[in-house]
Design a protein around this motif. Structure first.
Motif, PDB file in Angstrom:
ATOM      1  N   SER A 116       0.836  -1.201   0.000  1.00 27.65           N
ATOM      2  CA  SER A 116       0.000   0.000   0.000  1.00 27.65           C
ATOM      3  C   SER A 116       0.871   1.250   0.000  1.00 27.65           C
ATOM      4  O   SER A 116       1.958   1.266   0.581  1.00 27.65           O
ATOM      5  CB  SER A 116      -0.925   0.013   1.220  1.00 27.65           C
ATOM      6  N   ASP A 137     -17.548   1.706  -1.516  1.00 24.01           N
ATOM      7  CA  ASP A 137     -16.259   2.263  -1.115  1.00 24.01           C
ATOM      8  C   ASP A 137     -15.229   1.840  -2.165  1.00 24.01           C
ATOM      9  O   ASP A 137     -14.727   0.714  -2.134  1.00 24.01           O
ATOM     10  CB  ASP A 137     -15.888   1.742   0.270  1.00 24.01           C
ATOM     11  N   TYR A 139     -11.687   1.944  -4.420  1.00 23.70           N
ATOM     12  CA  TYR A 139     -10.260   2.236  -4.374  1.00 23.70           C
ATOM     13  C   TYR A 139      -9.630   1.611  -5.612  1.00 23.70           C
ATOM     14  O   TYR A 139     -10.274   0.853  -6.345  1.00 23.70           O
ATOM     15  CB  TYR A 139      -9.612   1.690  -3.096  1.00 23.70           C
ATOM     16  N   SER A 161     -14.241  -2.328  -5.415  1.00 20.62           N
ATOM     17  CA  SER A 161     -15.067  -1.964  -4.269  1.00 20.62           C
ATOM     18  C   SER A 161     -14.655  -2.841  -3.093  1.00 20.62           C
ATOM     19  O   SER A 161     -14.478  -4.051  -3.245  1.00 20.62           O
ATOM     20  CB  SER A 161     -16.551  -2.168  -4.575  1.00 20.62           C
ATOM     21  N   ARG A 162     -14.489  -2.223  -1.939  1.00 18.36           N
ATOM     22  CA  ARG A 162     -14.117  -2.998  -0.749  1.00 18.36           C
ATOM     23  C   ARG A 162     -15.279  -3.922  -0.359  1.00 18.36           C
ATOM     24  O   ARG A 162     -16.435  -3.516  -0.358  1.00 18.36           O
ATOM     25  CB  ARG A 162     -13.793  -2.066   0.420  1.00 18.36           C
ATOM     26  N   ARG A 164     -17.735  -5.919   2.000  1.00 18.87           N
ATOM     27  CA  ARG A 164     -18.338  -5.554   3.287  1.00 18.87           C
ATOM     28  C   ARG A 164     -18.954  -6.754   3.996  1.00 18.87           C
ATOM     29  O   ARG A 164     -19.773  -6.585   4.896  1.00 18.87           O
ATOM     30  CB  ARG A 164     -19.417  -4.482   3.049  1.00 18.87           C
ATOM     31  N   VAL A 228     -10.178  -8.985  -0.569  1.00 20.35           N
ATOM     32  CA  VAL A 228     -10.241  -7.604  -0.078  1.00 20.35           C
ATOM     33  C   VAL A 228     -11.270  -6.785  -0.841  1.00 20.35           C
ATOM     34  O   VAL A 228     -12.039  -6.016  -0.254  1.00 20.35           O
ATOM     35  CB  VAL A 228      -8.859  -6.935  -0.182  1.00 20.35           C
ATOM     36  N   GLY A 229     -11.264  -6.907  -2.176  1.00 18.28           N
ATOM     37  CA  GLY A 229     -12.174  -6.098  -2.981  1.00 18.28           C
ATOM     38  C   GLY A 229     -12.498  -6.791  -4.294  1.00 18.28           C
ATOM     39  O   GLY A 229     -11.817  -7.739  -4.694  1.00 18.28           O
TER      40      GLY A 229
END
Length: 238
Positions: A116, A137, A139, A161-162, A164, A228-229
């Motif tokens: 990151s 969300d 990223y 998208s993250r 959830r 993660v996404g």
């Protein structure tokens, strides 16, 4: 000559209250875009407060200009909204677009403490602000290496998208940001979720190189696997 009856009638007329004239309440101008960004995403002060680890009253004070909107706050809010920190104050020049932070890289086989970027070093990519993604969300990550070169050339950017932990987020055939951990080291990659004949889920590279192999979602050998996404957009190099 004015009679008493005429005087009484005049007195009644003067005593009658006047009907107030309706006034249009001026639209309040807010000193920043916090309220607009919340409304665009269908959030509330409570939702945003949870995302930035604050209190709804604090968010309200910031939105109304009663509390100082420092650069630190702009960075925190920008990360929550998925926009540049300066966009907390500035109106977007082009409607229908959304800025998404590029938070790092993905590279199969590269094990490190982190892939990151520091917040100060983040750059942004602009994507369509589609209604179906407005509450997500978002990223972005940059592809580093050949592990997905059938689909994404090195240097391509994927917007995700993250996850959830909601029903329906995990779908066969979709591509995911996968993070594997071994002790203090981690690997970030993009993989396609597939299912074997025995019913086990696997994460598959889309590469023409034999260097990269699929591995099970429930990995072993002291390695943990996390989705993660999910990939939503891709900006690829021709």
């Amino acid at each position: 000559m004015v009679t008493a009856l005429e005087i009484n009638a005049y007195s009644v007329f003067m005593a009658k209250p006047k009907t107030p004239t309706a006034r249009t309440k001026p639209k309040r101008e807010y000193p920043n875009r916090i309220r607009d960004l919340i409304k665009e995403r269908g959030w509330s002060y409570d939702v945003l407060a949870e995302k930035v680890d604050s209190h709804p009253k604090t968010i309200g004070s910031l939105a109304r200009g009663e509390a100082e909107l420092t650069w630190s706050w702009m960075v925190r809010l920008g990360r929550a909204f998925g926009v540049k920190p300066t966009e907390i104050m500035e109106r977007q020049v082009t409607a229908g677009l959304r800025s998404v932070p590029i938070t790092g890289t993905v590279k199969a086989g590269a094990w490190a403490n982190s892939h990151s970027h520091d917040t100060q070093d983040q750059t942004f990519v602009t994507v369509p602000n589609l209604a179906e993604y407005r509450n997500l969300d978002l990223y972005a990550r940059m592809i580093d290496g050949e592990s997905m070169n059938k689909i994404y050339a090195p240097g391509s950017i994927v917007v995700l998208s993250r996850l959830r932990q909601l029903p329906g987020e995990i779908i066969l055939g979709k591509r995911y940001h996968v993070r594997r951990r071994r002790g203090d080291l981690e690997e970030d990659t993009i993989k396609t979720l597939v299912r074997a004949r025995d019913g086990e889920y696997w994460l598959q590279p889309e590469s023409d190189s034999p260097e990269f192999a699929a591995f099970p979602l429930n990995d072993h050998d002291s390695t943990t696997v996390e989705l993660v996404g999910r990939v939503r957009f891709a900006l690829t190099l021709e």
